[in-house]
Design an enzyme around this catalytic site. Structure first.
Site, short mmCIF file in Angstrom:
data_model
loop_
_atom_site.label_atom_id
_atom_site.label_comp_id
_atom_site.label_asym_id
_atom_site.label_seq_id
_atom_site.Cartn_x
_atom_site.Cartn_y
_atom_site.Cartn_z
N ASN A 61 0.80 -1.24 -0.12
CA ASN A 61 -0.08 0.12 0.10
C ASN A 61 0.80 1.25 -0.05
O ASN A 61 2.11 1.40 0.66
CB ASN A 61 -1.16 0.09 1.37
CG ASN A 61 -0.31 -0.33 2.69
OD1 ASN A 61 0.63 -0.87 2.72
ND2 ASN A 61 -0.96 0.60 3.62
N GLU A 63 0.35 5.16 0.47
CA GLU A 63 -0.56 6.42 1.15
C GLU A 63 -0.08 7.83 0.70
O GLU A 63 0.76 7.87 -0.08
CB GLU A 63 -0.44 6.16 2.76
CG GLU A 63 -1.20 4.70 3.02
CD GLU A 63 -1.55 4.70 4.64
OE1 GLU A 63 -0.90 5.45 5.19
OE2 GLU A 63 -2.12 3.70 5.07
N CYS A 72 -4.14 0.74 -2.29
CA CYS A 72 -4.20 -0.59 -1.47
C CYS A 72 -3.08 -1.31 -2.24
O CYS A 72 -2.76 -1.40 -3.33
CB CYS A 72 -5.18 -1.22 -1.27
SG CYS A 72 -6.65 -0.52 -0.41
N GLU A 74 -3.29 -4.71 -2.89
CA GLU A 74 -3.60 -5.48 -3.78
C GLU A 74 -3.77 -4.96 -5.25
O GLU A 74 -3.49 -5.32 -6.31
CB GLU A 74 -5.00 -6.07 -3.51
CG GLU A 74 -5.20 -6.93 -2.26
CD GLU A 74 -5.24 -5.99 -0.81
OE1 GLU A 74 -4.87 -4.71 -0.78
OE2 GLU A 74 -5.91 -6.33 0.08
N CYS A 111 -10.22 -4.89 0.69
CA CYS A 111 -11.30 -3.95 0.71
C CYS A 111 -12.21 -4.32 -0.44
O CYS A 111 -11.91 -4.69 -1.52
CB CYS A 111 -11.03 -2.32 0.82
SG CYS A 111 -10.17 -1.80 -0.64
N CYS A 114 -10.93 -3.20 -3.77
CA CYS A 114 -9.57 -4.26 -4.20
C CYS A 114 -10.57 -5.49 -4.84
O CYS A 114 -10.16 -6.16 -5.72
CB CYS A 114 -8.74 -4.41 -3.07
SG CYS A 114 -7.56 -3.30 -2.99
N1 THU Z 1 -5.26 -1.64 2.85
C1 THU Z 1 -4.62 -2.16 1.98
O1 THU Z 1 -3.62 -2.01 1.27
N2 THU Z 1 -5.21 -3.53 1.50
C2 THU Z 1 -6.40 -3.92 2.00
O2 THU Z 1 -7.05 -4.74 1.77
C3 THU Z 1 -6.86 -3.13 3.16
C4 THU Z 1 -6.36 -1.62 3.36
C5 THU Z 1 -4.51 -0.30 3.02
C6 THU Z 1 -5.01 0.90 2.96
C7 THU Z 1 -4.45 2.07 3.72
O3 THU Z 1 -3.02 2.40 3.30
C8 THU Z 1 -4.32 1.23 4.98
O4 THU Z 1 -4.41 -0.23 4.50
C9 THU Z 1 -5.41 1.35 6.06
O5 THU Z 1 -6.80 1.21 5.54
#
Ligand code: THU
Length: 160
Positions: A61, A63, A72, A74, A111, A114
């Site tokens: 991920n 940000e 994310c 994925e 999520c 994704c």
């Molecule tokens: N996140 C992911 O990378 N994948 C997921 O399946 C759930 C959430 C990340 C998004 C954000 O950077 C952090 O986790 C918190 O939500």
């Protein structure tokens, strides 16, 4: 009126029960968490995808101070895989997450956005993606994102 009862098949297992390539993919998803850029959530997610050309692609991920601009693990992984190797179907996808220096005890599930992108990838290559969700205490396995995204909206709904 009637009820529509939807069931999902999720295999629950331990790391030791996985085969060699599944273990490798989990290891690579865990490793990918160390490349995460998550200064806001402090939740480091990693993913690894095995393609049918034998390549393994990792992602994490990423940000952003403008929160929705991040992505994310994925989607980073699948978009990279599909842009680098557009001819290769994704066979296997592993996901792991750590926070506070510890991997999550329960598996981290993708999520909603994704899940939709994983569905698109399955449909694009007409190939189900086996998904390994890592947790320190247990691992969940599904044979297709459709188990995590019932009543999904995809190309069939558009008549494509
Ligand atoms: N996140 C992911 O990378 N994948 C997921 O399946 C759930 C959430 C990340 C998004 C954000 O950077 C952090 O986790 C918190 O939500």
């Amino acid at each position: 009126m009637e009820n529509l009862n939807i069931t999902a098949k999720i295999t629950v297992c331990k790391y030791e029960e996985l085969n060699r390539i599944e273990k490798k993919l989990i290891d690579m998803a865990k490793e990918a968490t160390t490349h995460s850029y998550a200064p806001y959530s402090m939740f480091q997610v990693g993913a690894a995808a095995l393609l049918d050309n034998g390549e393994i692609v990792q992602g994490s991920n990423q940000e952003n101070a403008a929160y929705p601009s991040g992505l994310c693990a994925e989607r980073v992984t699948l978009f990279f895989a599909n842009s680098q190797y557009p001819e290769s179907a994704v066979q296997l996808l592993a996901i792991a997450a750590q926070t506070g220096g510890k991997f999550t005890g329960t598996p981290t599930a993708p999520c909603g956005a994704c899940r939709q992108v994983i569905l698109e990838t399955e449909n694009r290559y007409d190939h189900p993606i086996r998904i390994l969700l890592y947790g320190e205490d247990k691992i969940y396995i599904t044979e297709s994102i459709k188990d995590l995204l019932p009543l999904c909206f995809g190309k069939d709904e558009l008549g494509k």
